[in-house]
Design an enzyme around this catalytic site. Structure first.
Site, PDB file in Angstrom:
ATOM      1  N   LYS A 131      20.919   7.169   2.277  1.00 16.38           N
ATOM      2  CA  LYS A 131      21.401   5.744   2.697  1.00 16.38           C
ATOM      3  C   LYS A 131      22.969   5.831   3.208  1.00 16.38           C
ATOM      4  O   LYS A 131      23.346   5.142   4.275  1.00 16.38           O
ATOM      5  CB  LYS A 131      21.489   4.817   1.529  1.00 16.38           C
ATOM      6  N   LEU A 154      14.904  -3.404   6.674  1.00 14.80           N
ATOM      7  CA  LEU A 154      14.720  -3.388   5.178  1.00 14.80           C
ATOM      8  C   LEU A 154      13.783  -1.986   4.850  1.00 14.80           C
ATOM      9  O   LEU A 154      13.760  -1.697   3.672  1.00 14.80           O
ATOM     10  CB  LEU A 154      14.043  -4.548   4.549  1.00 14.80           C
ATOM     11  N   ALA A 155      12.861  -1.607   5.933  1.00 16.46           N
ATOM     12  CA  ALA A 155      11.950  -0.436   5.559  1.00 16.46           C
ATOM     13  C   ALA A 155      12.757   0.756   5.014  1.00 16.46           C
ATOM     14  O   ALA A 155      13.851   1.084   5.619  1.00 16.46           O
ATOM     15  CB  ALA A 155      11.376  -0.201   6.866  1.00 16.46           C
ATOM     16  N   LEU A 164      12.498   4.058   1.842  1.00 19.29           N
ATOM     17  CA  LEU A 164      11.913   4.549   0.593  1.00 19.29           C
ATOM     18  C   LEU A 164      13.103   4.410  -0.345  1.00 19.29           C
ATOM     19  O   LEU A 164      14.126   4.827  -0.419  1.00 19.29           O
ATOM     20  CB  LEU A 164      11.830   6.334   0.974  1.00 19.29           C
ATOM     21  N   TYR A 169      18.404   9.727  -2.554  1.00 13.92           N
ATOM     22  CA  TYR A 169      18.287   8.404  -2.229  1.00 13.92           C
ATOM     23  C   TYR A 169      19.525   8.036  -1.604  1.00 13.92           C
ATOM     24  O   TYR A 169      19.717   7.410  -0.604  1.00 13.92           O
ATOM     25  CB  TYR A 169      17.869   7.256  -3.028  1.00 13.92           C
ATOM     26  N   ASN A 192      21.970  -3.615  -7.877  1.00 13.69           N
ATOM     27  CA  ASN A 192      20.531  -3.940  -8.077  1.00 13.69           C
ATOM     28  C   ASN A 192      19.960  -5.508  -7.834  1.00 13.69           C
ATOM     29  O   ASN A 192      21.044  -6.268  -8.180  1.00 13.69           O
ATOM     30  CB  ASN A 192      20.473  -3.610  -9.622  1.00 13.69           C
TER      31      ASN A 192
END
Length: 298
Positions: free
Chosen positions: A143, A71-72, A74, A139, A166
């Site tokens: 990913k 999960l880590a 930014l 971002y 979301n």
């Protein structure tokens, strides 16, 4: 599946999602340990930076987990420096996968949390896992790059990639939209500044999300990418109206041009049929239920 004695490692365990993930796995009998970049004296917690490749190798050789939930990351899209997204989300994940692959034991499943942001500005209908990615910010690019990089490990590690849309819940930081809105209602603010009110989003509840992740660990659809979404969309106008109904308070909404993002994705709705076919009985609660939980929280 029996989980007693099964060791699960959660990266980013101190983050919003990580805390719920740890509670979910512990409730089902997993022995949980966690990684994070900040100090903590919690049992089973290890402070390490994902940039520290050698440190990760040594730690994973000691832990030898049966399951990994990565999960880590930014995650805040408005974060200042583009380079940081790539350092953490791409290079950090590569370091982790290398450490897992060389730890002396192959886990049963490694779940990587990507993001529905990879789909970009595609707005027609439900987005499923075959929708062509078109990331619209750093971002999202970081990913998607992580997903491509992870493919290099597919022959060595049992990887599953989750693409959450979301999601929200109690404890999420107020730089995310729904917690910001809820917080204004909780403190009885008379007005709120928001960006574009006519963006439509698929919102899930973090408690349902971690159930989906646990279900995927246990189903082990190795090599698959799986959307985690409610399958319903709501505009920010609707979210405001729900909060007004639930709290019995009105609020004045002012649109601040500074909050209107360029490259804003207008509509994001996830097709969750693959997830539902893999995790029996999974469903996301109605958004109103999640908002009510957030509004009532201590």
């Amino acid at each position: 599946m029996t989980t007693a004695g099964k060791r699960a490692l959660i990266t980013g365990i101190q983050g919003f999602t990580g805390r719920y993930m740890a509670a979910e796995l512990k409730a089902y009998g997993y022995e949980v340990s966690g990684l994070g970049s900040q100090p903590s004296d919690e049992a089973g917690y290890h402070q390490i930076d994902l940039a520290d490749g050698l440190g990760l190798h040594a730690l994973l050789a000691t832990l030898q987990p049966d399951f990994v939930v990565h999960l880590a990351a930014l995650a805040f899209v408005g974060h200042g420096t583009p380079e940081a997204f790539y350092q953490v989300n791409l290079i950090g994940t590569r370091n982790l996968l290398d450490a897992i692959a060389n730890c002396g034991k192959t886990p049963s499943c490694v779940l990587l949390a990507s993001s529905a942001n990879v789909y970009g500005n595609t707005s027609s209908g439900l987005l499923d896992e075959t929708t062509v990615p078109a990331p619209a910010n750093d971002y999202a690019v970081s990913k998607l790059a992580m997903e491509y990089m992870a493919n290099l490990w597919r022959d060595r590690l049992p990887l599953v990639i989750a693409r959450p849309f979301n999601y929200t819940g109690v404890g999420q930081a107020e730089n995310f939209l729904l917690p910001k809105i809820v917080s204004h209602f909780r403190r009885k603010a008379e007005r709120i500044e928001l960006g574009n009110l006519d963006v439509w989003r698929d919102f899930s509840d973090v408690r349902a999300l971690v159930k989906a992740y646990r279900g995927l660990l246990e189903a082990k659809p190795i090599g698959h990418t799986v959307n985690v979404s409610s399958g319903n969309v709501h505009s920010l106008r609707e979210v405001i109206a729900m909060c007004e109904r639930l709290s019995g308070r009105k609020i004045v909404v002012e649109v601040n041009p500074a909050f209107v993002r360029e490259n804003e994705v207008k509509t994001l709705c996830g097709d969750n049929s693959r997830l539902k076919s893999l995790v029996a009985g999974w469903q996301a609660p109605p958004l109103e239920e999640t908002l009510n939980w957030m509004l009532a929280a201590e």
